[in-house]
Every structure is written in structure tokens, then in C-alpha cells.
Write an enzyme that holds these catalytic residues in place. Structure first.
Site, PDB file in Angstrom:
ATOM      1  N   LYS A  74       0.866  -1.181   0.000  1.00 36.74           N
ATOM      2  CA  LYS A  74       0.000   0.000   0.000  1.00 36.74           C
ATOM      3  C   LYS A  74       0.902   1.230   0.000  1.00 36.74           C
ATOM      4  O   LYS A  74       1.475   1.601   1.016  1.00 36.74           O
ATOM      5  CB  LYS A  74      -0.917  -0.017   1.235  1.00 36.74           C
TER       6      LYS A  74
ATOM      7  N   GLU B 169       8.394   1.619  11.749  1.00 36.20           N
ATOM      8  CA  GLU B 169       9.464   2.622  11.792  1.00 36.20           C
ATOM      9  C   GLU B 169       8.806   3.981  11.647  1.00 36.20           C
ATOM     10  O   GLU B 169       8.083   4.223  10.684  1.00 36.20           O
ATOM     11  CB  GLU B 169      10.488   2.367  10.688  1.00 36.20           C
TER      12      GLU B 169
ATOM     13  N   CYS C 142      12.837  11.160   7.956  1.00 39.42           N
ATOM     14  CA  CYS C 142      12.649  10.694   9.332  1.00 39.42           C
ATOM     15  C   CYS C 142      13.920  10.909  10.134  1.00 39.42           C
ATOM     16  O   CYS C 142      13.874  11.059  11.346  1.00 39.42           O
ATOM     17  CB  CYS C 142      12.265   9.223   9.337  1.00 39.42           C
TER      18      CYS C 142
HETATM   19  P1  NAP Z   1       1.717   8.591   7.671  1.00 39.57           P
HETATM   20  O1  NAP Z   1       0.758   9.704   7.484  1.00 39.57           O
HETATM   21  O2  NAP Z   1       1.797   7.924   8.977  1.00 39.57           O
HETATM   22  O3  NAP Z   1       1.399   7.522   6.534  1.00 39.57           O
HETATM   23  C1  NAP Z   1       2.214   6.380   6.332  1.00 39.57           C
HETATM   24  C2  NAP Z   1       1.405   5.323   5.598  1.00 39.57           C
HETATM   25  O4  NAP Z   1       0.358   4.852   6.463  1.00 39.57           O
HETATM   26  C3  NAP Z   1       0.712   5.861   4.348  1.00 39.57           C
HETATM   27  O5  NAP Z   1       0.699   4.864   3.351  1.00 39.57           O
HETATM   28  C4  NAP Z   1      -0.693   6.127   4.874  1.00 39.57           C
HETATM   29  O6  NAP Z   1      -1.681   6.145   3.870  1.00 39.57           O
HETATM   30  C5  NAP Z   1      -0.886   4.944   5.796  1.00 39.57           C
HETATM   31  N1  NAP Z   1      -1.966   5.090   6.777  1.00 39.57           N
HETATM   32  C6  NAP Z   1      -2.608   6.221   7.165  1.00 39.57           C
HETATM   33  N2  NAP Z   1      -3.560   5.927   8.070  1.00 39.57           N
HETATM   34  C7  NAP Z   1      -3.531   4.584   8.257  1.00 39.57           C
HETATM   35  C8  NAP Z   1      -4.270   3.674   9.074  1.00 39.57           C
HETATM   36  N3  NAP Z   1      -5.253   4.087   9.872  1.00 39.57           N
HETATM   37  N4  NAP Z   1      -3.956   2.362   9.034  1.00 39.57           N
HETATM   38  C9  NAP Z   1      -2.953   1.917   8.233  1.00 39.57           C
HETATM   39  N5  NAP Z   1      -2.235   2.732   7.434  1.00 39.57           N
HETATM   40  C10 NAP Z   1      -2.508   4.046   7.451  1.00 39.57           C
HETATM   41  O7  NAP Z   1       3.188   9.087   7.314  1.00 39.57           O
HETATM   42  P2  NAP Z   1       3.596   9.998   6.084  1.00 39.57           P
HETATM   43  O8  NAP Z   1       3.010  11.364   6.278  1.00 39.57           O
HETATM   44  O9  NAP Z   1       3.320   9.282   4.807  1.00 39.57           O
HETATM   45  O10 NAP Z   1       5.182  10.023   6.249  1.00 39.57           O
HETATM   46  C11 NAP Z   1       5.854  10.891   7.117  1.00 39.57           C
HETATM   47  C12 NAP Z   1       6.206  10.200   8.413  1.00 39.57           C
HETATM   48  O11 NAP Z   1       6.953   9.020   8.147  1.00 39.57           O
HETATM   49  C13 NAP Z   1       7.087  11.016   9.316  1.00 39.57           C
HETATM   50  O12 NAP Z   1       6.613  10.931  10.635  1.00 39.57           O
HETATM   51  C14 NAP Z   1       8.447  10.343   9.208  1.00 39.57           C
HETATM   52  O13 NAP Z   1       9.294  10.519  10.307  1.00 39.57           O
HETATM   53  C15 NAP Z   1       8.068   8.934   9.024  1.00 39.57           C
HETATM   54  N6  NAP Z   1       9.142   8.166   8.404  1.00 39.57           N
HETATM   55  C16 NAP Z   1       9.832   7.251   9.162  1.00 39.57           C
HETATM   56  C17 NAP Z   1      10.886   6.526   8.608  1.00 39.57           C
HETATM   57  C18 NAP Z   1      11.655   5.525   9.415  1.00 39.57           C
HETATM   58  O14 NAP Z   1      12.252   4.635   8.837  1.00 39.57           O
HETATM   59  N7  NAP Z   1      11.669   5.621  10.736  1.00 39.57           N
HETATM   60  C19 NAP Z   1      11.224   6.728   7.266  1.00 39.57           C
HETATM   61  C20 NAP Z   1      10.505   7.672   6.522  1.00 39.57           C
HETATM   62  C21 NAP Z   1       9.463   8.370   7.100  1.00 39.57           C
HETATM   63  P3  NAP Z   1      -2.079   7.527   3.120  1.00 39.57           P
HETATM   64  O15 NAP Z   1      -0.901   7.928   2.340  1.00 39.57           O
HETATM   65  O16 NAP Z   1      -3.226   7.123   2.279  1.00 39.57           O
HETATM   66  O17 NAP Z   1      -2.426   8.506   4.199  1.00 39.57           O
END
Ligand code: NAP
Ligand code: MG
Length: 482
Positions: A175, A250, A284
Site C-alpha cells: 500500500k 518505523e 525521518c
Molecule cells: P503517515 O501519514 O503515517 O502515513 C504512512 C502510511 O500509512 C501511508 O501509506 C498512509 O496512507 C498509511 N496510513 C494512514 N492511516 C492509516 C491507518 N489508519 N492504518 C494503516 N495505514 C494508514 O506518514 P507519512 O506522512 O506518509 O510520512 C511521514 C512520516 O513518516 C514522518 O513521521 C516520518 O518521520 C516517518 N518516516 C519514518 C521513517 C523511518 O524509517 N523511521 C522513514 C521515513 C518516514 P495515506 O498515504 O493514504 O495517508
């Protein structure tokens, strides 16, 4: 209504049963629609999971070298499309062409790497405690892996989950993030071209609240690998572990760079600026706190401000120093933190304003430097996910470590110092999954473990390198008496 055939289920490109669609737009030119997608729902996701479950036995039984050959061909197909995918990534997510090129290359390298690992992956033979006996272990796939990925590294992160999952014999449902699904989809196109059997890889695009939560809660999904925000990650973790699945999440970071009195200030500024403002601060592992010794604090702030003000901002396709933020929401989030920081008494030393760029209408913001930041302020505690860095003054090394550790997160941390003892003590004492000495907090190698501690990670399994293979396998111990 027919929807575009942007899902890949059981070896076919297909639309969504919902009849709905969504658009992906260029964050540098917001009236440019980059792609239109089928907006999948629960039923579409369930169909994909069923296909993955049906294909699991056959793929698990496929010899590792054969699986690896498909991954290697996938790498070759991505390599042949490198220039096109680099541009597509920039148009969809906004990062500069240089940054996108590096990320696409990373995805290619990951597929080559795990293509070889698939051949190598196996168990061990141990000495038995009796004659005519054999005792050994095997590494077996878990079954169906659900992969949920964020928009900020839209090709590298799907690659570092897909390749080890497939190398070890799992089938997958991917996804991708709604903001930037196209380069993740390109990996699936490459796998299809490379001859991956039907049902082994499936792609379902649509809202996380429907597609993502169906994956994390479905009985036929055996493992969930999630990267994204901490808020969503905790929900996914609870949902998946309730169902007895193996899970890794993560999540966010609040990554510190400590600058000691023994640091070369010019070098420290370069390291902090690269970590804070690279990929528009949307990593991140981005540096979001500079923890600076009193003796060099004023000089450091002055130089960092000068560095930030020299950063050229523009559409990623023109390959400036820094592209736009990925969406209106992300831009607004950064601007909100500017207000919050100033309200709490931090000094906005530069930046933090929406920027007009000639010939573009995107989500551009100038890189922000906050000084006079107290470690308890929200700007020093919460992930901003934009080009903003909080500079905190400390009196000594012990205080620097205390401040570095005084947050809920623990992903990446760096120290800039010429003092070997300080460098090593920092490695000993900092609470982080990745520690760097005289290097920026961002940027990791693909063949070593990656992940965080505390609120940055479920801390169950690391990703990448051999750790990536571990997550997707279970061990069977075999006793034979002959
Ligand atoms: P996000 O809003 O948490 O979304 C991540 C993924 O989860 C997307 O595919 C999102 O879908 C999906 N999602 C949303 N709601 C969900 C639910 N209720 N159940 C299951 N999946 C769901 O994160 P983002 O805005 O895409 O990315 C930014 C974040 O990622 C930052 O906090 C960053 O620090 C973190 N990050 C962490 C790492 C690491 O390795 N630690 C690496 C990169 C990024 P949609 O796109 O459809 O909303
Ligand atoms: Mg988000």
C-alpha cells in the site's frame, strides 16, 4: 464508473471496485496532475490479500536463486528507467532531481543486493548430541506480508521492504502513500516485467484508513511492515499485534546533532544544514535539533543562518538546492510550528516563511533556524517534518547528552567533535538506533541495520541488510535420526 487500472492484483492491472479515483499533483506546480489512480477500498484490499495468500505456497517453494534472479531482473528494469523515474519522483514528491536520482539508484541497488541474498539465505547445521543424528535450522517465509509506506522516500522504502520480503519467499500486498504512489508502482511494473508469478506481489492504492487498516487487521496477513508517522504507526502496531502478526513500525524522529566546543564550526554548520534542509527537511532522520556548546554557539548560529539564507529554493525539476514541501498540509504544518516556537519564546533567526518562486506556485518555504530554544519547547520536542532546526545552547558535554536524550524519539543522532573521547562517549550514551560521528543524521547504507528506539520504532526488528531478511522469516529446527 471504470477507474484507471492502477492496482496490480493477481498478476493483472485493474481498477477499484469503489468506482472512485484520486489525483496526484505536483507540489511545485499544483495545477499539474501527475497521475490519476483508482481509489481502492476495503473490498479491493481483501481481494489483493486473497491473491497473495493463494500464491504463498508456490512462491515459498520456489528456489531462492530463482527468486533472486527475478529481483535482479527487476533491478535491471528499474535501471533502464532511471532517468524517467527520477523525474517522476520529483514531479510527484517535490524533492530535487539530484535527490530523486540518488533515491532511485538506492532502490536499484537494493534489488541487486537482495537478488544475491536470495541465493545465500539459509539456515545452519549444528553438532548433534548423539551419533547418527542431524540437527539443523531452516529459514522459512512468514506467508503474506503487508507493506505500508510513506510518501517521503516513495521508491526507496517500498524497495527496502519488497525486496527482502520477496527474497525470503513471502508474497506481498503493498500500500503506497497516497501523495506519491507512482514510483512504488514502477517497482511493481518492473517485477511484472521481470516475470514475478501472479499473486506474489500486489499493489493497492487508496486511503490509509481503508486500505492500510484492512491490511493491518486482516487474518490472512502474517506480517506487517510499516513506515510512517508515530501516530499511525502505534495504531497499526496495536491492530497487527492483536491479530498475532509479526510487525515492525518505523516512525518519526527528533534527531539531534551535538556540536561540542572541540568541533570545527564550519564543518558543523555544513553537517547540520545538510541534515536539516536536505530533502526539504522531510526525512525521518532529518536533523531537527542542533545542541551546541556555549563557546561556539553564537558563531554557529550566525554561520548556520548565512548558510540557510544562501539556499536556492525552486521546483525540483530545476535541481535547485531545495524543493517544495510535498503538500499543502505539510507546508502548513511547518508554518504552524514557526508560530508555536515564536509564541513559546524561541527566536526565529531566519526563514520559516512561505516563498514565492517565479513560474511556480508550489509549497515553498524558506529554511528556518530557531535560536534561544529551550529543550522543553514544542519546537525542541515534536517532529516538524519540514526544513526547520532548533538550536539549543548547552554548557558542557553531559548536558548535551541529557538534552539529546530528553525527547520521546530515538532514531538518528550525530556528534560533531574533534575529541575522540567525546565522540565515543556520545556513541555509548545516546539513545538512538543510528549514531553518526562527524556525519549528518540523514543518509544510511543499505547493507547495515536501520531503525530506531523509543517512540521512533516498535524496536522489534531492524530493516535493511541481513536484518531485513530476519524480519520476513521464521526458523524451523529439524532433528533427523538416521
Ligand atoms: P503517515 O501519514 O503515517 O502515513 C504512512 C502510511 O500509512 C501511508 O501509506 C498512509 O496512507 C498509511 N496510513 C494512514 N492511516 C492509516 C491507518 N489508519 N492504518 C494503516 N495505514 C494508514 O506518514 P507519512 O506522512 O506518509 O510520512 C511521514 C512520516 O513518516 C514522518 O513521521 C516520518 O518521520 C516517518 N518516516 C519514518 C521513517 C523511518 O524509517 N523511521 C522513514 C521515513 C518516514 P495515506 O498515504 O493514504 O495517508
Ligand atoms: Mg502524513
Amino acid at each position: 464508473m471504470a477507474t484507471p487500472a492502477t492496482n496490480y492484483v493477481d498478476g493483472e492491472w485493474t481498477g477499484a471496485a469503489t468506482g472512485e479515483t484520486f489525483e496526484v499533483r505536483n507540489p511545485a506546480h499544483t495545477d499539474e496532475v501527475v497521475a490519476e489512480y483508482a481509489k481502492s477500498g476495503v473490498a479491493d484490499t481483501e481481494t489483493a490479500i486473497e491473491a497473495a495468500a493463494a500464491a504463498a505456497g508456490g512462491w515459498a517453494a520456489t528456489p531462492g536463486p530463482e527468486r533472486g534472479a527475478i529481483l535482479t531482473r527487476t533491478a535491471q528494469r528499474l535501471e533502464a528507467r532511471k532517468e524517467e523515474l527520477t523525474e517522476l519522483l520529483t514531479r510527484e514528491e517535490g524533492k530535487t532531481l539530484s535527490e530523486s536520482g540518488g533515491e532511485v539508484q538506492r532502490a536499484i541497488d537494493i534489488f541487486y543486493y537482495y537478488g544475491q541474498k536470495a541465493r545465500d539465505h539459509g539456515g545452519e547445521v549444528k553438532a548433534p548430541s548423539g551419533t547418527n543424528r542431524q540437527v539443523s535450522t531452516r529459514k522459512e517465509p512468514l506467508g503474506v506480508a503487508g507493506l505500508i509506506t510513506p510518501w517521503n522516500y516513495p521508491i526507496a522504502i517500498p524497495a527496502w521492504k519488497l525486496a527482502p520480503a520477496l527474497a525470503t519467499g513471502n508474497t506481498v500486498v503493498l500500500k503506497p502513500a497516497t501523495l506519491a504512489p507512482s514510483v512504488g508502482k514502477a517497482i511493481v511494473e518492473a517485477l511484472d516485467d521481470a516475470g514475478i508469478p501472479d499473486g506474489v506481489v500486489n499493489l493497492v492504492a487508496g486511503p490509509g484508513s481503508e486500505v492500510g487498516s484492512t491490511i493491518s487487521g486482516h487474518d490472512d496477513v502474517d506480517a506487517v511492515s510499516f513506515t510512517g508517522s508515530s501516530a499511525v504507526g502505534h495504531h497499526v502496531y496495536d491492530d497487527a499485534t492483536d491479530g498475532g502478526k509479526r510487525v515492525q513500525t518505523e516512525m518519526g524522529g527528533k534527531n539531534p546533532a551535538v556540536v561540542t566546543s572541540n568541533a570545527d564550526v564550519d564543518e558543523a554548520v555544513d553537517i547540520v544544514a545538510a541534515g536539516a534542509f536536505g530533502v526539504t527537511g522531510q526525512a525521518c532522520t532529518a536533523t531537527s535539533r542542533a545542541i551546541v556548546h556555549d563557546e561556539v554557539y553564537d558563531e554557529f548560529v550566525d554561520e548556520l543562518v548565512a548558510h540557510a539564507e544562501a539556499i536556492e529554493i525552486g521546483p525540483g525539476l530545476e535541481d535547485p538546492d531545495m524543493g517544495p514541501q510535498a503538500s499543502a498540509d505539510e507546508l502548513e504544518g511547518t508554518l504552524d510550528y514557526v508560530d508555536i516556537a515564536v509564541d513559546e519564546g524561541a527566536t526565529l533567526a531566519t526563514g520559516g516563511e512561505r516563498v514565492d518562486v517565479d513560474g511556480a506556485d508550489g509549497y515553498f518555504v524558506s529554511p528556518a533556524v530557531f535560536s534561544d530554544v529551550d529543550p522543553s519547547m514544542r519546537i525542541a520536542q515534536e517532529e516538524v517534518f519540514g526544513p526547520a532546526v532548533a538550536v539549543i545552547r548547552v554548557e558542557n558535554f553531559a548536558e548535551a547528552v541529557e538534552v539529546a536524550n530528553g525527547v520521546d524519539y530515538g532514531l538518528s543522532a550525530s556528534i560533531v567533535t574533534d575529541d575522540l573521547s567525546e565522540a565515543n562517549r556520545f556513541v555509548d550514551e545516546v539513545e538512538a538506533g543510528v549514531v553518526k560521528v562527524n556525519e549528518k543524521t540523514t543518509g544510511v547504507e543499505l547493507h547495515v541495520p536501520f531503525g530506531g528506539v523509543k517512540n521512533s520504532s516498535s524496536n522489534t526488528y531492524r530493516e535493511q541488510g541481513d536484518a531485513g531478511l530476519e524480519f520476513f522469516t521464521q526458523t524451523k529446527t529439524v532433528y533427523t535420526n538416521y
